[in-house]
Write a protein that holds these residues in place. Structure first.
Motif, PDB file in Angstrom:
ATOM      1  N   GLY A   6      32.517  22.430  11.140  1.00 21.25           N
ATOM      2  CA  GLY A   6      32.319  23.395  12.140  1.00 21.25           C
ATOM      3  C   GLY A   6      30.315  23.401  11.871  1.00 21.25           C
ATOM      4  O   GLY A   6      29.715  23.128  13.044  1.00 21.25           O
ATOM      5  N   LEU A   7      29.912  22.846  10.764  1.00 18.33           N
ATOM      6  CA  LEU A   7      28.899  22.924   9.839  1.00 18.33           C
ATOM      7  C   LEU A   7      28.331  21.328  10.313  1.00 18.33           C
ATOM      8  O   LEU A   7      26.735  21.000   9.490  1.00 18.33           O
ATOM      9  N   THR A 259      24.813  22.820  16.257  1.00 26.47           N
ATOM     10  CA  THR A 259      23.180  23.197  15.273  1.00 26.47           C
ATOM     11  C   THR A 259      22.790  22.506  14.572  1.00 26.47           C
ATOM     12  O   THR A 259      23.985  22.014  13.003  1.00 26.47           O
ATOM     13  N   ALA A 260      22.073  22.682  14.189  1.00 31.86           N
ATOM     14  CA  ALA A 260      21.466  22.165  12.858  1.00 31.86           C
ATOM     15  C   ALA A 260      20.264  22.879  12.151  1.00 31.86           C
ATOM     16  O   ALA A 260      19.998  22.699  11.173  1.00 31.86           O
ATOM     17  N   LYS A 261      21.087  24.391  13.402  1.00 35.49           N
ATOM     18  CA  LYS A 261      20.156  25.262  12.257  1.00 35.49           C
ATOM     19  C   LYS A 261      20.994  26.495  11.685  1.00 35.49           C
ATOM     20  O   LYS A 261      20.261  27.108  11.011  1.00 35.49           O
ATOM     21  N   GLY A 262      22.435  25.564  10.925  1.00 30.99           N
ATOM     22  CA  GLY A 262      23.060  26.820   9.883  1.00 30.99           C
ATOM     23  C   GLY A 262      22.193  27.267   9.002  1.00 30.99           C
ATOM     24  O   GLY A 262      22.396  28.462   8.406  1.00 30.99           O
ATOM     25  N   GLY A 263      21.056  26.423   8.569  1.00 33.86           N
ATOM     26  CA  GLY A 263      20.077  27.603   6.763  1.00 33.86           C
ATOM     27  C   GLY A 263      19.693  28.755   7.478  1.00 33.86           C
ATOM     28  O   GLY A 263      19.816  29.659   6.505  1.00 33.86           O
ATOM     29  N   ILE A 279      32.463  33.833  10.589  1.00 34.63           N
ATOM     30  CA  ILE A 279      31.022  32.272  11.676  1.00 34.63           C
ATOM     31  C   ILE A 279      31.238  31.894  13.108  1.00 34.63           C
ATOM     32  O   ILE A 279      33.061  31.798  12.848  1.00 34.63           O
ATOM     33  N   GLY A 280      31.165  31.698  13.773  1.00 36.44           N
ATOM     34  CA  GLY A 280      31.904  30.874  14.966  1.00 36.44           C
ATOM     35  C   GLY A 280      31.482  29.583  14.919  1.00 36.44           C
ATOM     36  O   GLY A 280      30.409  28.839  15.067  1.00 36.44           O
ATOM     37  N   VAL A 281      32.658  28.680  14.805  1.00 38.63           N
ATOM     38  CA  VAL A 281      31.799  27.207  14.995  1.00 38.63           C
ATOM     39  C   VAL A 281      32.671  26.848  15.847  1.00 38.63           C
ATOM     40  O   VAL A 281      33.271  25.619  15.937  1.00 38.63           O
ATOM     41  N   GLY A 282      32.931  27.379  17.812  1.00 36.23           N
ATOM     42  CA  GLY A 282      33.090  27.006  18.483  1.00 36.23           C
ATOM     43  C   GLY A 282      34.157  27.845  19.343  1.00 36.23           C
ATOM     44  O   GLY A 282      33.565  29.005  19.282  1.00 36.23           O
ATOM     45  N   GLU A 283      34.263  27.289  20.740  1.00 34.22           N
ATOM     46  CA  GLU A 283      34.616  28.347  22.490  1.00 34.22           C
ATOM     47  C   GLU A 283      36.016  28.481  22.027  1.00 34.22           C
ATOM     48  O   GLU A 283      36.223  29.293  22.501  1.00 34.22           O
ATOM     49  N   LYS A 284      36.781  27.907  20.897  1.00 32.85           N
ATOM     50  CA  LYS A 284      38.198  28.442  21.203  1.00 32.85           C
ATOM     51  C   LYS A 284      38.666  29.878  20.426  1.00 32.85           C
ATOM     52  O   LYS A 284      37.929  29.523  19.505  1.00 32.85           O
ATOM     53  N   ILE A 285      39.696  29.805  20.958  1.00 31.19           N
ATOM     54  CA  ILE A 285      40.572  31.404  20.476  1.00 31.19           C
ATOM     55  C   ILE A 285      40.485  31.039  19.248  1.00 31.19           C
ATOM     56  O   ILE A 285      40.069  31.902  18.039  1.00 31.19           O
ATOM     57  N   GLU A 295      31.865  28.430  -0.266  1.00 28.12           N
ATOM     58  CA  GLU A 295      32.762  27.399   0.713  1.00 28.12           C
ATOM     59  C   GLU A 295      31.154  26.933   2.105  1.00 28.12           C
ATOM     60  O   GLU A 295      31.301  25.062   2.351  1.00 28.12           O
ATOM     61  N   PHE A 296      30.642  27.456   2.062  1.00 25.08           N
ATOM     62  CA  PHE A 296      29.411  26.838   3.134  1.00 25.08           C
ATOM     63  C   PHE A 296      28.591  26.267   2.454  1.00 25.08           C
ATOM     64  O   PHE A 296      28.355  25.565   2.713  1.00 25.08           O
TER      65      PHE A 296
END
Ligand code: GDP
Length: 302
Positions: A6-7, A259-263, A279-285, A295-296
């Motif tokens: 995701g990141l 996105t590269a804007k995770g900061g 945090i949302g890391v995609g369009e799926k459920i 972890e981040f």
């Protein structure tokens, strides 16, 4: 592992820029710090938070007289973790506090992924064996009501709706009431986020809260602000507006994939002192994760 995926973009960009910043350098000097400042700003950490990080590192350099660039990773991680307000979730599961029903009010401007996040949350709680009720109080957009209904159907969760252009507060009231009657564990209320009129927004959210409190005196238990991480500093501006309009207690940052804007997560967390919970890391459920700051940070440096 899905967090790393995701990141991916943020990580790639952050890591390669950081590598370039210290290339050929053995000690952290003014030039390295300058480069580092550029790396953080271009990862959308935000100016204020970036300067805070740089200053802390400068202080450490001054204290130690000398700092090896090979230690920069570790030190940077420590400084970032300090700025992240979120606490790791116990056992890393989607759990709910001891309130029944737990009342969540979800706010955010159109397009940030509010409805999707609610659908994902409903699915996670449902999978965890919780009884979920959704309230479609974003009644200004037909699409929002329909979309929420669709998420409800997909997950097998009831959606309380009065249709478009009805009174959002009345939907919220009915949803909370239904949740009590159904002995639900959690009720999640979608709201309209029309930022163009601050006074209206404030009045509308206050009204929704007031009517919920007729059913449950201490509701809402959580006000979740959804922000689109891919908009970088724009997300920070939205957080400013919403925190003025209502008491936001938790944040969800979406679209961190691609996105590269995770900061921006670091900047938001530092500036608002409100925990990033999801945090949302995609369009799926299933593309919603509980935010864990360790972890981040780990995934940024992997
Ligand atoms: P709302 O207007 O705030 O309710 O936004 P929606 O939930 O309708 O989402 C807007 C768009 O963003 C949709 O196309 C979603 O699929 C997409 N979206 C939402 N969350 C994420 C995410 O975490 N990652 C990605 N890539 N897309 C997302």
């Amino acid at each position: 592992e899905s967090l790393d995926k995701g990141l991916e973009k943020t990580k790639e960009s952050f890591f390669s820029k950081l590598g370039k910043a210290i290339m050929g350098k053995s000690t952290v000097d003014a030039e390295v710090l300058d480069e580092l400042e550029g790396v953080l700003v271009s990862s959308d950490v935000g100016i204020e938070t970036t300067l805070k990080i740089i200053q802390s590192i400068e202080e450490r350099v001054a204290q130690n007289k000398y700092l090896n660039t090979s230690e920069l990773d570790r030190i940077l991680r420590e400084e970032i973790v300090k700025l992240l307000a979120a606490e790791p979730q116990p056992n890393y599961t989607f759990s709910l506090p001891e309130k029944k029903p737990y009342v969540m009010m979800v706010v955010g401007v159109n397009g940030v992924g509010k409805t999707t996040t609610i659908g994902k949350l409903a699915s996670q709680f449902h999978k965890a064996g919780k009884k979920v009720v959704l309230g479609a109080a974003d009644t200004f957009r037909a699409a929002a009501v329909d979309q929420l209904k669709l998420w409800g159907e997909r997950t097998g969760v009831p959606v309380i709706s009065h249709g478009m252009n009805t009174d959002p507060a009345s939907v919220a009231f009915d949803a909370v009431k239904q949740a009590v009657e159904l002995n639900a564990d959690v009720v999640i209320i979608d709201t309209a986020g029309r930022l163009h009129n601050k006074v209206n927004l404030m009045n509308e959210l206050s009204k929704i809260k007031r009517v919920m409190q007729k059913v449950i005196a201490d509701a809402p238990h959580e006000v979740l602000l959804v922000l689109d991480g891919s908009t970088g500093q724009n997300a920070i501006m939205q957080a400013q507006e919403f925190t003025k309009a209502t008491d936001v207690t938790a944040l969800a940052v979406t679209k961190l994939d691609g996105t590269a804007k995770g900061g921006v997560v670091i900047g938001i967390s530092d500036q608002f002192k409100i925990p990033v919970k999801y945090i949302g890391v995609g369009e799926k459920i299933d593309d919603l994760q509980l935010f864990n700051k360790y972890e981040f940070v780990d995934s940024l440096f992997k």
